[in-house]
Design a protein around this motif. Structure first.
Motif, mmCIF file in Angstrom:
data_model
loop_
_atom_site.group_PDB
_atom_site.id
_atom_site.type_symbol
_atom_site.label_atom_id
_atom_site.label_comp_id
_atom_site.label_asym_id
_atom_site.label_seq_id
_atom_site.Cartn_x
_atom_site.Cartn_y
_atom_site.Cartn_z
ATOM 1 N N LYS A 147 131.298 -49.341 36.504
ATOM 2 C CA LYS A 147 130.385 -48.294 36.040
ATOM 3 C C LYS A 147 131.195 -47.102 35.573
ATOM 4 O O LYS A 147 132.384 -46.958 35.905
ATOM 5 N N ALA B 129 136.647 -48.731 28.082
ATOM 6 C CA ALA B 129 135.348 -48.244 27.624
ATOM 7 C C ALA B 129 135.561 -47.077 26.674
ATOM 8 O O ALA B 129 136.534 -46.332 26.787
ATOM 9 N N GLU C 65 128.448 -46.810 28.885
ATOM 10 C CA GLU C 65 128.596 -47.586 30.119
ATOM 11 C C GLU C 65 128.456 -49.085 29.868
ATOM 12 O O GLU C 65 129.056 -49.908 30.568
ATOM 13 N N ASN C 66 127.690 -49.449 28.833
ATOM 14 C CA ASN C 66 127.530 -50.877 28.518
ATOM 15 C C ASN C 66 128.842 -51.537 28.100
ATOM 16 O O ASN C 66 128.953 -52.769 28.131
ATOM 17 N N ASP C 67 129.837 -50.725 27.720
ATOM 18 C CA ASP C 67 131.139 -51.298 27.366
ATOM 19 C C ASP C 67 131.767 -52.031 28.552
ATOM 20 O O ASP C 67 132.637 -52.887 28.368
ATOM 21 N N SER D 7 130.176 -53.925 30.630
ATOM 22 C CA SER D 7 129.476 -55.184 30.897
ATOM 23 C C SER D 7 130.251 -56.351 30.310
ATOM 24 O O SER D 7 131.111 -56.178 29.443
ATOM 25 N N GLY E 211 126.723 -51.103 18.973
ATOM 26 C CA GLY E 211 126.909 -52.397 19.614
ATOM 27 C C GLY E 211 127.637 -53.367 18.715
ATOM 28 O O GLY E 211 128.021 -53.038 17.581
#
Length: 219
Positions: free
Chosen positions: A7, A97, A122-124, A126, A191
Motif C-alpha cells: 500500500k 509506484a 496506489e493501484n501501481d 497491485s 492505466g
C-alpha cells in the motif's frame, strides 16, 4: 523485492530524486543507470544505506543545475548494483509506484529530495494484468512494425506477440526514444489500456512523420 510494498503508506514519503530528461520508470519496469556525477554517487550511497528507493522525475524549465521538476514521477528500488574501476556506479532501478510531487525539501544534501504522494497511484502496487482484455494488441504491434520499418530496425516478434501486456507496453514506453513530453504522457497515462493507446498513437505519428522525410530527435 521492489514489490514488497502493498500500500502507498508502506513507501517512504521523502525520497531522493534523479531528474533525467527523456527517461521514465514504470511500475515493475527495470531502468539501468550509469551514475558518475558526485552528487548522484552520494545519492546512491545514501539510498543503499537505507531503503534503496530513488525517484525518477523528468526535469522541466529552469537552470541546468536546478531545473524544475515534472509533477509526476516513479519511485524505484535499487535491485542491482556494481562499481566500476573508475568509480562509476552501474545500477538498475525496478519500478515500485508512481507518485505526485507534493513539494521539494530544503537542500540538506548535494542531491534533491522531495515529498512524494503515492496515494493517487496506489493501484501501481497491485498485481499486473495477465491477459489482454481490452487491449488492442494487434493495433499496437501494427503501429510498432511501421515505426521500426521506417528506421530499418527489427525485434523478436515472437516475444512481442506473446509477452505479458504490462511487460510489452511498459518496456516499449521506457525504451523507445520519444521526446520528453511524450515520455511524460506515457508515464501519466492512468492505466495500462490508456498507456497502450498513447503508445500506439505516438508510434503511428512518428512513423508517418518519418515517411514524410522528417527525422525524430533521439534522446
Amino acid at each position: 523485492m521492489a514489490q514488497g510494498y502493498v500500500k502507498a503508506a508502506d513507501l517512504p514519503q521523502v525520497i531522493p530524486v534523479f531528474p533525467l530528461p527523456g527517461a521514465i520508470l514504470l511500475p515493475r519496469g527495470q531502468l539501468p543507470l550509469n551514475i558518475f556525477e558526485p552528487r548522484y554517487l552520494n545519492m546512491v550511497d545514501d539510498a543503499m544505506a537505507g531503503d534503496r528507493i530513488i525517484g525518477m522525475l523528468q526535469p522541466q524549465a529552469g537552470s541546468l543545475r536546478l531545473p524544475g521538476l515534472s509533477p509526476v514521477g516513479c519511485a524505484g528500488r535499487i535491485t542491482s548494483f556494481a562499481e566500476t574501476s573508475d568509480g562509476r556506479y552501474l545500477i538498475t532501478l525496478t519500478g515500485c509506484a508512481r507518485f505526485r510531487l507534493a513539494g521539494e525539501l530544503p537542500a540538506q544534501t548535494p542531491y534533491r529530495q522531495i515529498r512524494a504522494d503515492f496515494s493517487p497511484f496506489e493501484n501501481d502496487l497491485s498485481a499486473p494484468p495477465v491477459d489482454d482484455i481490452g487491449l488492442d494488441r494487434d493495433g499496437l504491434l501494427d503501429a510498432l512494425r511501421a515505426y521500426l520499418e521506417t528506421r530499418g530496425l527489427d525485434i523478436d516478434w515472437d516475444t512481442a506477440e506473446t509477452a505479458p501486456p504490462e511487460a510489452l507496453i511498459n518496456s516499449l514506453s521506457m525504451a523507445l526514444p520519444f521526446e520528453p513530453p511524450e515520455k511524460q504522457a506515457l508515464l501519466e497515462a492512468p492505466g495500462l489500456i490508456d498507456r497502450s493507446a498513447v503508445l500506439t498513437a505516438l508510434l503511428t505519428i512518428d512513423a508517418a512523420s518519418d515517411g514524410e522525410g522528417e527525422t525524430p530527435q533521439m534522446q
